[in-house]
Design an enzyme around this catalytic site. Sequence first.
Site, mmCIF file in Angstrom:
data_model
loop_
_atom_site.group_PDB
_atom_site.id
_atom_site.type_symbol
_atom_site.label_atom_id
_atom_site.label_comp_id
_atom_site.label_asym_id
_atom_site.label_seq_id
_atom_site.Cartn_x
_atom_site.Cartn_y
_atom_site.Cartn_z
ATOM 1 N N ASN A 70 0.864 -0.993 -0.009
ATOM 2 C CA ASN A 70 0.117 0.005 0.092
ATOM 3 C C ASN A 70 0.827 1.308 -0.006
ATOM 4 O O ASN A 70 1.934 1.198 0.471
ATOM 5 C CB ASN A 70 -1.069 0.086 1.173
ATOM 6 C CG ASN A 70 -0.320 -0.258 2.607
ATOM 7 O OD1 ASN A 70 0.557 -0.724 2.592
ATOM 8 N ND2 ASN A 70 -0.988 0.264 3.592
ATOM 9 N N ALA A 74 -0.699 12.090 1.409
ATOM 10 C CA ALA A 74 -1.237 13.035 2.134
ATOM 11 C C ALA A 74 -2.772 13.521 1.802
ATOM 12 O O ALA A 74 -3.728 13.769 2.709
ATOM 13 C CB ALA A 74 -0.545 14.252 2.164
ATOM 14 N N TYR A 76 -5.590 11.697 0.883
ATOM 15 C CA TYR A 76 -5.822 10.178 1.404
ATOM 16 C C TYR A 76 -6.248 9.420 0.077
ATOM 17 O O TYR A 76 -5.823 8.323 0.074
ATOM 18 C CB TYR A 76 -6.890 10.100 2.456
ATOM 19 C CG TYR A 76 -6.432 10.502 3.901
ATOM 20 C CD1 TYR A 76 -5.278 10.837 4.132
ATOM 21 C CD2 TYR A 76 -7.271 10.333 5.087
ATOM 22 C CE1 TYR A 76 -4.518 11.223 5.338
ATOM 23 C CE2 TYR A 76 -6.814 10.853 6.048
ATOM 24 C CZ TYR A 76 -5.406 11.061 6.546
ATOM 25 O OH TYR A 76 -4.903 11.544 7.507
ATOM 26 N N GLU A 83 -2.748 -4.558 -3.081
ATOM 27 C CA GLU A 83 -3.189 -5.370 -4.073
ATOM 28 C C GLU A 83 -3.160 -5.077 -5.665
ATOM 29 O O GLU A 83 -2.707 -5.567 -6.635
ATOM 30 C CB GLU A 83 -4.554 -6.307 -4.156
ATOM 31 C CG GLU A 83 -4.954 -6.944 -2.894
ATOM 32 C CD GLU A 83 -5.229 -6.034 -1.618
ATOM 33 O OE1 GLU A 83 -4.762 -4.908 -1.385
ATOM 34 O OE2 GLU A 83 -5.980 -6.388 -0.766
ATOM 35 N N CYS A 121 -10.117 -5.043 0.011
ATOM 36 C CA CYS A 121 -11.209 -4.388 -0.058
ATOM 37 C C CYS A 121 -11.982 -4.639 -1.217
ATOM 38 O O CYS A 121 -11.714 -5.114 -2.404
ATOM 39 C CB CYS A 121 -10.819 -2.743 0.055
ATOM 40 S SG CYS A 121 -10.141 -1.924 -1.571
ATOM 41 N N CYS A 124 -10.399 -3.658 -4.553
ATOM 42 C CA CYS A 124 -9.285 -4.247 -5.102
ATOM 43 C C CYS A 124 -9.924 -5.828 -5.432
ATOM 44 O O CYS A 124 -9.370 -6.528 -6.500
ATOM 45 C CB CYS A 124 -8.483 -4.764 -3.746
ATOM 46 S SG CYS A 124 -7.134 -3.249 -3.428
HETATM 47 N N1 THU Z 1 -5.352 -1.677 2.077
HETATM 48 C C1 THU Z 1 -4.875 -2.316 1.323
HETATM 49 O O1 THU Z 1 -3.581 -2.201 0.883
HETATM 50 N N2 THU Z 1 -5.321 -3.265 0.559
HETATM 51 C C2 THU Z 1 -6.813 -3.936 1.003
HETATM 52 O O2 THU Z 1 -7.384 -4.518 0.428
HETATM 53 C C3 THU Z 1 -7.392 -2.893 2.175
HETATM 54 C C4 THU Z 1 -6.755 -1.679 2.637
HETATM 55 C C5 THU Z 1 -4.478 -0.487 2.932
HETATM 56 C C6 THU Z 1 -5.036 0.789 2.460
HETATM 57 C C7 THU Z 1 -4.704 1.680 3.383
HETATM 58 O O3 THU Z 1 -3.193 2.263 3.141
HETATM 59 C C8 THU Z 1 -4.477 0.934 4.737
HETATM 60 O O4 THU Z 1 -4.492 -0.345 4.380
HETATM 61 C C9 THU Z 1 -5.665 1.168 5.485
HETATM 62 O O5 THU Z 1 -6.871 1.019 4.970
#
Ligand code: THU
Length: 173
Positions: A70, A74, A76, A83, A121, A124
């Site tokens: 990930n 800043a 967001y 993924e 999520c 993704c």
């Molecule tokens: N995040 C991922 O990298 N993959 C996911 O499927 C869920 C969330 C990351 C996004 C963000 O940087 C952090 O987790 C908190 O949400």
Amino acid sequence: MAALVTDSPTLRQLTLRYHELATPDLLNPAERQVWDAARAATAHSYAPYSHFHVGAALLLADGSLVQGTNQENAAYPSGLCAERTALFGLAGSRPSPPPRIVGMSVAGRPAEGDFSPALPCGACRQVMLEYEMRQGEPIWLLLPSLSGTVLRFDSLADLLPFHFSATDLPARA
Ligand code: THU
């Protein structure tokens, strides 16, 4: 809250298919490699805002691994999940169509502390499924569960029923 209707003649139920392994030690060597690579990738995450470090690993048909993490920002919403950095990184840097993906795994951990469950999520899942459909071959997925077991999905399609896909778009003349 309205009561759940469980005996309606219009009710349909879906079965969700996945395997549950008691521990990662039960993974075969290729699966274990991807599992470990996703965990290792968390070291490269950029997560100064959520402090939640996510790693993803893809196993390609030639046996090589691709990792993603990930990348936060800043502003967001400009950041991206592990993924998608893995998948877009792969597909965006190779001749089209990209190499076939055999399997993948995702791992997450807080800045301080041990690995904790990180399920993909919705956005993704949508992106992951597009690559599976594009290559026409299933991609298996290994995820850690809350109770410490390993969830193995044989196909990314099992993760996103009722998805949007190219078939929902109007045909072009
Ligand atoms: N995040 C991922 O990298 N993959 C996911 O499927 C869920 C969330 C990351 C996004 C963000 O940087 C952090 O987790 C908190 O949400």
